[in-house]
Motif scaffolding. Structure first.
Motif, mmCIF file in Angstrom:
data_model
loop_
_atom_site.group_PDB
_atom_site.id
_atom_site.type_symbol
_atom_site.label_atom_id
_atom_site.label_comp_id
_atom_site.label_asym_id
_atom_site.label_seq_id
_atom_site.Cartn_x
_atom_site.Cartn_y
_atom_site.Cartn_z
ATOM 1 N N VAL A 171 0.833 -1.205 0.000
ATOM 2 C CA VAL A 171 0.000 0.000 0.000
ATOM 3 C C VAL A 171 0.865 1.251 0.000
ATOM 4 C CG1 VAL A 171 -1.600 1.390 1.376
ATOM 5 C CG2 VAL A 171 -2.050 -1.030 1.035
ATOM 6 N N ARG A 172 1.878 1.290 0.880
ATOM 7 C CA ARG A 172 2.742 2.469 0.967
ATOM 8 C C ARG A 172 3.531 2.672 -0.322
ATOM 9 N NH1 ARG A 172 0.305 5.385 3.472
ATOM 10 N NH2 ARG A 172 2.042 6.814 3.224
ATOM 11 N N SER A 173 3.957 1.569 -0.924
ATOM 12 C CA SER A 173 4.688 1.655 -2.193
ATOM 13 C C SER A 173 3.801 2.231 -3.294
ATOM 14 C CB SER A 173 5.208 0.272 -2.586
ATOM 15 O OG SER A 173 5.858 0.314 -3.829
ATOM 16 N N GLN A 174 2.544 1.781 -3.334
ATOM 17 C CA GLN A 174 1.623 2.271 -4.365
ATOM 18 C C GLN A 174 1.241 3.733 -4.132
ATOM 19 O OE1 GLN A 174 1.162 0.651 -7.050
ATOM 20 N NE2 GLN A 174 2.215 -1.167 -6.254
ATOM 21 N N VAL A 175 1.149 4.143 -2.870
ATOM 22 C CA VAL A 175 0.887 5.555 -2.554
ATOM 23 C C VAL A 175 2.022 6.423 -3.088
ATOM 24 C CG1 VAL A 175 0.753 7.247 -0.685
ATOM 25 C CG2 VAL A 175 -0.606 5.171 -0.562
ATOM 26 N N SER A 176 3.254 5.955 -2.890
ATOM 27 C CA SER A 176 4.425 6.689 -3.383
ATOM 28 C C SER A 176 4.398 6.795 -4.909
ATOM 29 C CB SER A 176 5.708 5.988 -2.926
ATOM 30 O OG SER A 176 6.845 6.680 -3.384
ATOM 31 N N ASN A 177 4.074 5.684 -5.578
ATOM 32 C CA ASN A 177 3.996 5.702 -7.043
ATOM 33 C C ASN A 177 2.907 6.654 -7.530
ATOM 34 O OD1 ASN A 177 6.006 3.779 -7.166
ATOM 35 N ND2 ASN A 177 4.593 2.054 -7.333
ATOM 36 N N GLN A 183 2.472 14.247 -9.279
ATOM 37 C CA GLN A 183 3.343 15.422 -9.210
ATOM 38 C C GLN A 183 3.969 15.721 -10.574
ATOM 39 O OE1 GLN A 183 6.957 15.629 -9.297
ATOM 40 N NE2 GLN A 183 6.802 17.842 -9.040
ATOM 41 N N GLU A 184 4.490 14.679 -11.207
ATOM 42 C CA GLU A 184 5.154 14.881 -12.497
ATOM 43 C C GLU A 184 4.171 15.342 -13.568
ATOM 44 O OE1 GLU A 184 7.064 11.218 -13.421
ATOM 45 O OE2 GLU A 184 8.839 11.655 -12.223
ATOM 46 N N HIS A 185 2.987 14.729 -13.615
ATOM 47 C CA HIS A 185 2.062 15.026 -14.702
ATOM 48 C C HIS A 185 1.300 16.327 -14.502
ATOM 49 C CE1 HIS A 185 3.083 10.941 -15.785
ATOM 50 N NE2 HIS A 185 2.462 11.105 -16.921
ATOM 51 N N ILE A 186 1.041 16.702 -13.258
ATOM 52 C CA ILE A 186 0.407 18.005 -13.033
ATOM 53 C C ILE A 186 1.407 19.124 -13.333
ATOM 54 C CG2 ILE A 186 -0.578 19.529 -11.273
ATOM 55 C CD1 ILE A 186 -1.832 17.057 -9.995
ATOM 56 N N THR A 187 2.683 18.917 -12.927
ATOM 57 C CA THR A 187 3.716 19.906 -13.234
ATOM 58 C C THR A 187 3.937 20.030 -14.737
ATOM 59 O OG1 THR A 187 4.840 19.402 -11.145
ATOM 60 C CG2 THR A 187 6.113 20.580 -12.802
ATOM 61 N N GLY A 188 3.896 18.892 -15.433
ATOM 62 C CA GLY A 188 4.123 18.903 -16.879
ATOM 63 C C GLY A 188 2.844 18.883 -17.696
ATOM 64 N N MET A 189 1.769 19.443 -17.147
ATOM 65 C CA MET A 189 0.470 19.406 -17.837
ATOM 66 C C MET A 189 0.509 20.097 -19.199
ATOM 67 S SD MET A 189 -2.502 18.178 -17.733
ATOM 68 C CE MET A 189 -2.561 17.602 -16.024
ATOM 69 N N SER A 190 1.312 21.149 -19.314
ATOM 70 C CA SER A 190 1.376 21.859 -20.599
ATOM 71 C C SER A 190 1.921 20.949 -21.699
ATOM 72 C CB SER A 190 2.245 23.110 -20.463
ATOM 73 O OG SER A 190 3.557 22.762 -20.050
ATOM 74 N N ASN A 199 -5.500 11.281 -23.170
ATOM 75 C CA ASN A 199 -6.074 9.931 -23.086
ATOM 76 C C ASN A 199 -5.019 8.890 -22.735
ATOM 77 O OD1 ASN A 199 -8.668 10.839 -23.726
ATOM 78 N ND2 ASN A 199 -8.350 10.578 -25.934
ATOM 79 N N GLN A 200 -3.850 9.010 -23.350
ATOM 80 C CA GLN A 200 -2.790 8.034 -23.081
ATOM 81 C C GLN A 200 -2.332 8.109 -21.629
ATOM 82 O OE1 GLN A 200 -3.021 10.064 -25.606
ATOM 83 N NE2 GLN A 200 -2.331 9.153 -27.556
ATOM 84 N N GLU A 201 -2.158 9.340 -21.125
ATOM 85 C CA GLU A 201 -1.713 9.494 -19.735
ATOM 86 C C GLU A 201 -2.813 9.058 -18.764
ATOM 87 O OE1 GLU A 201 1.379 10.071 -19.094
ATOM 88 O OE2 GLU A 201 1.720 10.288 -21.249
ATOM 89 N N MET A 202 -4.071 9.238 -19.161
ATOM 90 C CA MET A 202 -5.175 8.777 -18.318
ATOM 91 C C MET A 202 -5.142 7.261 -18.191
ATOM 92 S SD MET A 202 -7.699 9.091 -16.363
ATOM 93 C CE MET A 202 -7.903 10.866 -16.414
ATOM 94 N N HIS A 203 -4.820 6.557 -19.268
ATOM 95 C CA HIS A 203 -4.721 5.096 -19.210
ATOM 96 C C HIS A 203 -3.578 4.663 -18.287
ATOM 97 C CE1 HIS A 203 -7.858 4.234 -22.040
ATOM 98 N NE2 HIS A 203 -7.277 4.897 -23.037
ATOM 99 N N LYS A 204 -2.466 5.397 -18.335
ATOM 100 C CA LYS A 204 -1.358 5.098 -17.416
ATOM 101 C C LYS A 204 -1.797 5.293 -15.969
ATOM 102 C CE LYS A 204 2.473 6.434 -20.465
ATOM 103 N NZ LYS A 204 3.610 7.385 -20.619
ATOM 104 N N PHE A 205 -2.524 6.401 -15.742
ATOM 105 C CA PHE A 205 -2.977 6.688 -14.382
ATOM 106 C C PHE A 205 -3.959 5.621 -13.894
ATOM 107 C CE2 PHE A 205 -5.959 8.740 -11.420
ATOM 108 C CZ PHE A 205 -5.066 9.116 -10.443
ATOM 109 N N LYS A 206 -4.821 5.152 -14.795
ATOM 110 C CA LYS A 206 -5.776 4.110 -14.422
ATOM 111 C C LYS A 206 -5.057 2.858 -13.932
ATOM 112 C CE LYS A 206 -9.832 5.332 -17.220
ATOM 113 N NZ LYS A 206 -10.691 4.940 -18.378
ATOM 114 N N LYS A 207 -3.964 2.500 -14.591
ATOM 115 C CA LYS A 207 -3.208 1.305 -14.200
ATOM 116 C C LYS A 207 -2.565 1.491 -12.823
ATOM 117 C CE LYS A 207 -2.120 -0.208 -18.912
ATOM 118 N NZ LYS A 207 -1.046 -0.440 -19.912
ATOM 119 N N ILE A 208 -1.962 2.666 -12.615
ATOM 120 C CA ILE A 208 -1.332 2.936 -11.316
ATOM 121 C C ILE A 208 -2.387 2.996 -10.216
ATOM 122 C CG2 ILE A 208 -0.024 4.652 -9.994
ATOM 123 C CD1 ILE A 208 1.409 5.380 -12.584
#
Length: 565
Positions: A171-177, A183-190, A199-208
């Motif tokens: 659980v703690r490992s997945q929270v960190s991921n 953090q990375e994707h909100i910072t690099g939203m532009s 859509n592609q990044e949303m699919h990555k987020f769904k998996k995580i």
């Protein structure tokens, strides 16, 4: 607070078995003997005991929570202080989201050790022993029969403990991921929007996110098995009590009051045992979080302030003597670099991307340690200088400007109370930025928001320029400082620079050769090695690396070389 929490824990353990004991006494001596006056008295005693237990429980809960929050407050300050002292090399390979997880959510689990873990576990254990002690005192045979299923409970608890520990680590490992990804994707939203990658990044987020969900479901699944098992074992104890107790009452070996009290004892006994497993898992999660936090605190990558040299006179002469530097072992970024800059001189460094220009700035500020050679300022090795003193004498303006979510004034002064508003305004006027600042709502009190998002690139660069100059440095470093500004702003900065570099040693890294033609000395770097060194005119006459860069830039811009030179 810890001592008082322990004292209250002991008091709760003592008070817990008193109510069943008094109820047993009331049943046997007052109810079955029709003593109404004694029953009223015992009712009052039980009411007072209940009030006392409530008060103790209140202060116990309050103190343990305050203790936990006070602990993580101090620990969080310690962690943040440690992070600020780590070398830049550490941040090159550690995701920011991971550090946020350590500083925020992992520390919250440590707070739970105090509010719901360690002290509560100790209290539950004391309560179990106190209850068993009173039960043995009342009737040891009945106690042994009631406790017969206890080995089954101990086995179930052990299996549950081991399984849930693994689940909590996941659980703690997945929270960190999850935090790192966000953090990375909100910072690099532009970037995501520029390339239509939503859509592609949303699919990555769904998996995580699914992995995070599965880890939590797995831990909850263990709970869903364990608690019913505890209830079954508890019911088994009550069943044995009813069987043996009924037979003993018929044979007049036991009073009904003992049976009633033992039913209460069983409930009191299994409740802390059941919670022990739950609280133990809180402790487990806290220990997992603590392990991750202390691994960060134990990292041996703090900047070492080996020197204590802080001279009153600092002229700013710089000398690189056969310097070799690598970010990773033996992959040299700088190779046998040697040059000297006299006090008040301006040195320009040019070269292709990856030539090692910015690395010179990093090692001059001692962000990284060199592999071979030496770097001297005023004929003294930079490792001899006190690190805060050294960096206070060097001001750097970088290409990637970072502004905090704060006012323009605080972004310039960085909260330094010794810098007056008048000094900020004077520096802004000198840099030609006062007029645009005054036009903003609130002027110098205007909030620039995160990373200066409400300002243009040129405006943000001007503010960072003022921030460097306000400290009146002896060495001024400009690392591509005008690459993000428009031509008008660049001309403004250039005219300001000609005044401000006087009396200061300056190092200018630039791609635009038009900005460094007046430098006293120009170094041409290629693949970490110095290829040429000299003034603008001297390098043009060499007809080498610099001449080719010059021709490439000005020919592509459609400008005649003769006109520029």
């Amino acid at each position: 607070m810890f001592v008082w929490s322990v004292v209250l824990t002991i008091l709760l353990a003592i008070v817990a078995p008193l109510r069943p004991f008094l109820i047993q006494y009331a049943l046997d001596h007052y109810v079955f003997e029709n003593d109404s006056q004694g029953l009223v008295f015992m009712t009052i005693v039980l009411f007072i005991l209940l009030i006392l237990q409530t008060i103790i429980q209140y202060f116990h809960t309050y103190l343990t929570n305050v203790l936990g929050q006070s602990t993580i407050r101090d620990l969080r300050i310690h962690v943040f202080n440690h992070i600020t002292k780590l070398k830049l090399r550490f941040f090159d390979r550690t995701p920011i989201g991971q550090l946020i997880t350590r500083t925020v959510s992992d520390l919250e689990t440590i707070a739970d050790i105090f509010s719901e873990g360690l002290i509560v576990i100790v209290g539950d254990i004391l309560q179990v022993f106190a209850i068993i002690g009173v039960m043995l005192y009342v009737d040891w045979k009945l106690t042994l029969i009631v406790l017969a299923p206890m080995p089954l409970l101990m086995l179930a608890t052990y299996v549950f403990k081991e399984a849930i520990k693994s689940a909590f680590q996941d659980v703690r490992s997945q929270v960190s991921n999850l935090n790192t990804f966000l953090q990375e994707h909100i910072t690099g939203m532009s970037i995501i929007k520029y390339f239509a990658r939503e859509n592609q990044e949303m699919h990555k987020f769904k998996k995580i996110n699914a992995k995070h969900r599965d880890a939590n479901i797995r831990s909850n699944w263990y709970y869903s098995i364990f608690f019913p098992v505890v209830e079954v074992i508890s019911s088994l104890s009550i069943g044995l009590l009813v069987w043996y107790g009924s037979k003993s009452i018929i044979e007049n070996d036991l009073s009904p009051g003992v049976i009633v009290s033992f039913i209460m004892y069983i409930n009191l006994l299994y409740r802390p045992i059941r919670e022990l497993a739950d609280k133990f898992n809180t402790l487990q999660m806290g220990m997992v979080g603590a392990e991750r936090v202390f691994t960060l605190l134990d990292s041996k990558e703090e900047e070492v302030n080996t020197g204590d040299y802080s001279p009153e006179i600092f002229t700013g002469s710089i000398s690189f003597e056969h310097v070799w530097f690598a970010y990773t072992e033996e992959k040299w970024v700088l190779k046998d670099v040697s040059f000297k800059v006299k006090p008040g001189e301006t040195l320009a460094i040019v070269g292709a991307t990856g030539a090692g220009k910015s690395s010179i700035i990093n090692i001059l500020n001692r962000f990284y340690s060199i592999g071979k050679g030496s770097i001297k300022i005023d004929d003294r090795d930079i490792r001899d200088y006190s690190l805060p003193y050294l960096r206070s004498k060097i001001a750097t303006v970088i290409q990637d400007v970072f502004l905090f979510t704060d006012t323009i004034e605080n972004n310039i002064t960085l909260g330094n109370p010794n810098i007056l508003k008048a000094d900020v305004v004077a520096a802004a006027k000198e840099a030609g930025a006062h007029e645009f600042i005054e036009r903003l709502p609130g002027g110098y009190d205007y909030n620039v928001m995160e990373r200066g998002s409400t300002l243009s690139a040129g405006q943000a660069q001007l503010i960072s320029f003022i921030r460097a100059l306000i400290y009146n440095p002896k060495i001024l470093v400009l690392d591509e400082a005008t690459s993000s500004v428009d031509t008008e702003t660049e001309l403004l900065i250039q005219s300001t620079l000609q005044r401000l570099v006087k009396g200061r040693t300056s190092i200018v890294i630039a791609h635009r050769l038009s900005t460094i033609q007046n430098a006293d000395k120009i170094i041409v770097l290629d693949l970490g090695e110095i290829q040429e060194i000299g003034s603008h005119q001297e390098l043009l006459q060499l007809n080498g690396f610099y001449k080719r860069l010059f021709d490439l830039q000005f020919n592509s811009a459609g400008i005649k070389k003769s006109t520029v030179s």
